[in-house]
Motif scaffolding. Structure first.
Motif, mmCIF file in Angstrom:
data_model
loop_
_atom_site.group_PDB
_atom_site.id
_atom_site.type_symbol
_atom_site.label_atom_id
_atom_site.label_comp_id
_atom_site.label_asym_id
_atom_site.label_seq_id
_atom_site.Cartn_x
_atom_site.Cartn_y
_atom_site.Cartn_z
ATOM 1 N N VAL A 125 0.711 -1.768 0.325
ATOM 2 C CA VAL A 125 0.055 -0.110 -0.293
ATOM 3 C C VAL A 125 0.921 0.931 0.192
ATOM 4 O O VAL A 125 0.480 2.314 -0.552
ATOM 5 N N ASP A 126 1.489 1.437 0.407
ATOM 6 C CA ASP A 126 2.717 2.346 0.634
ATOM 7 C C ASP A 126 3.279 3.102 -0.657
ATOM 8 O O ASP A 126 4.150 3.455 -0.687
ATOM 9 N N SER A 127 3.606 1.908 -1.619
ATOM 10 C CA SER A 127 4.392 2.025 -2.873
ATOM 11 C C SER A 127 3.208 2.913 -4.105
ATOM 12 O O SER A 127 3.156 2.700 -5.277
ATOM 13 N N VAL A 128 1.589 2.615 -3.488
ATOM 14 C CA VAL A 128 0.590 3.329 -4.506
ATOM 15 C C VAL A 128 0.865 4.193 -4.736
ATOM 16 O O VAL A 128 1.318 5.183 -6.687
ATOM 17 N N PRO A 129 0.952 5.068 -3.811
ATOM 18 C CA PRO A 129 1.337 6.934 -4.728
ATOM 19 C C PRO A 129 2.536 7.052 -5.292
ATOM 20 O O PRO A 129 1.842 7.895 -6.017
ATOM 21 N N THR A 130 3.661 6.441 -4.894
ATOM 22 C CA THR A 130 4.723 6.697 -5.952
ATOM 23 C C THR A 130 4.677 6.004 -6.948
ATOM 24 O O THR A 130 4.961 7.076 -7.893
ATOM 25 N N ASN A 131 4.005 5.140 -7.374
ATOM 26 C CA ASN A 131 3.694 4.600 -8.509
ATOM 27 C C ASN A 131 2.604 5.212 -9.315
ATOM 28 O O ASN A 131 3.377 5.472 -10.378
#
Length: 451
Positions: A125-131
């Protein structure tokens, strides 16, 4: 090393992280922050069209690539679900490729840019906004709308976490929270009731004193992100604090709750409840060997512990600071951006995502908590006693704010943990120094990602 599995063969089925793979979570947590700038020259992904997979797929045969990092005990469960999907959908063949999570997050943006990315992926989940900010993944509002999905269908925390910049970029599959494991054999050795684990600060400290009197270091304080960093984050929330403000623009971990949390953790060593230097994963190994009594670790350890012959139990995290709270991660479905439009693959990918999302009860058997309320409330899940116990924390779980690159700053948080736990640095000083460095990272990322 990645492995591809043929979809047209006959149907054949932390744990999320076993002990041997536990170090991989540290790499994963670091990788989740991203750190690359938005793809040069990349256009914003076109708004999703179609019915989100609601009408199924009746087009020509298509082959879909599905990437994930399920290299541990959860991999066979996901592979079995993929095989089941393939047997039910003659015109859709899904090939599942697994790789280490750190490799996954490195390879995915490059593959998408070159037009060789997967059709469907899984993302922490904490990779979603970056990608999302880097145009690696596409919006999924059409899927949510087509399936009639709403916050009321899911646990609120993972559902909201899939949003970035007003759009939905991910559909939650699960949550995997931190839990409290206790060794019943060691508790009995210290004269404690093995069926009554301490659940508040007073009883917890009393239990640690009993272990100390029996010559046992009851709770080993890890100085590493896995699992010391996850424990410290949980403690900060329990003491009423936050790591960041709501929009992720300001570092807050150096405030009073953070100092109280890190002081409590470092004092485990000062008061003789923990060895002074705990190696990576040594706390968990000691727990399985009966050398300590308490271990805060992830739900992914349940299946691993079931293979042992020790007496053990698991519960929600004890409330040390006064507020029920625990760290958690979440696996979420994403659809990577495609360089060349293919309406058939786009529809088939959504059919696959929708189908497997509804199989979250089967996924729970891999050692996860389903994000869907219906699966979590089912008798089948209730019968999974350990997972159900950790699922009781569902409304008290915390994620980082949905901000591109926010994970980059968590490296500084981990340095503060290490300095106070291993180096003996005053907790307030360690947190303040780290917060200053992290704030600069947040400010730089805001410029990098256009915030």
């Amino acid at each position: 090393m990645s492995t591809s599995q043929s979809p047209r063969r006959p149907f054949t089925r932390r744990t999320f992280l076993s002990l041997s793979a536990a170090g991989g979570l540290t790499a994963t947590l670091a990788a989740c922050g991203g750190g690359s700038s938005p793809r040069e020259g990349a256009a914003d992904p076109a708004p999703a069209t179609g019915d989100g997979g609601a009408s199924g797929y009746d087009g020509p045969n298509v082959d879909l690539k599905f990437w994930n990092g399920f290299t541990g005990g959860d991999g066979p469960t996901m592979k079995a679900l993929v095989d089941e999907f393939n047997t039910e959908h003659a015109n859709i063949a899904v090939t599942m490729t697994t790789m280490q999570w750190a490799d996954y997050y490195t390879k995915l943006p490059t593959a998408v840019t070159s037009g060789n990315g997967p059709d469907v992926g899984i993302m922490h989940v904490d990779s979603v906004p970056t990608n999302a900010a880097r145009n690696v993944i596409q919006p999924l509002d059409d899927v949510a709308t087509a399936l009639g999905l709403a916050e009321s269908d899911f646990a609120p925390v993972p559902w909201k976490a899939g949003l970035y910049d007003g759009k939905r970029f991910a559909i939650p599959l699960d949550v995997h929270p931190l839990g409290f494991y206790y060794n019943k054999d060691v508790m009995e050795e210290a004269g404690l009731d093995p069926e009554a684990p301490p659940m508040d600060n007073e009883s917890y400290m009393s239990a640690l004193e009993s272990f100390k009197s029996a010559g046992i270091e009851g709770h080993w304080a890890s100085p590493f992100p896995f699992t010391g960093g996850l424990s410290l984050q949980s403690l900060i929330w329990q003491f009423g604090g936050n790591l960041f403000n709501e929009d992720g623009t300001e570092v807050l971990w150096a405030e009073e709750p953070g100092v109280k949390a890190l002081t409590w953790w470092a004092d485990l060593i000062k008061q003789g409840y923990s060895p002074a230097k705990v190696d990576q994963d040594a706390d968990y190994v000691a727990f399985k060997n009966g050398e300590n009594a308490f271990n805060w670790n992830g739900i992914w350890q349940i299946n691993d512990l079931k293979k042992t012959d020790i007496g053990w139990g698991v519960a929600a995290l004890p409330n040390i600071g006064g507020t029920d709270a625990a760290w958690a991660g979440s696996h979420q479905f994403v659809l990577p951006v495609q360089k060349a439009a293919d309406d058939n693959k786009a529809q088939a990918s959504r059919v696959f995502l929708a189908w497997i999302s509804e199989k979250s009860q089967a996924w729970a058997e891999a050692g996860q908590v389903p994000a869907r309320n219906s699966a979590r409330e089912s008798q089948e899940f209730t019968d999974l006693a350990e997972q159900s116990e950790l699922a009781s924390q569902i409304d008290n779980l915390h994620f980082l704010p949905s901000v591109p690159g926010i994970g980059d700053s968590m490296g500084e948080f981990d340095k503060a943990l290490n300095a106070a736990t291993l180096g003996g640095t005053d907790p307030a000083t360690a947190l303040a120094d780290a917060a200053g460095r992290a704030q600069k990272i947040l400010d730089d990322n805001a410029k990098k990602y256009g915030g």
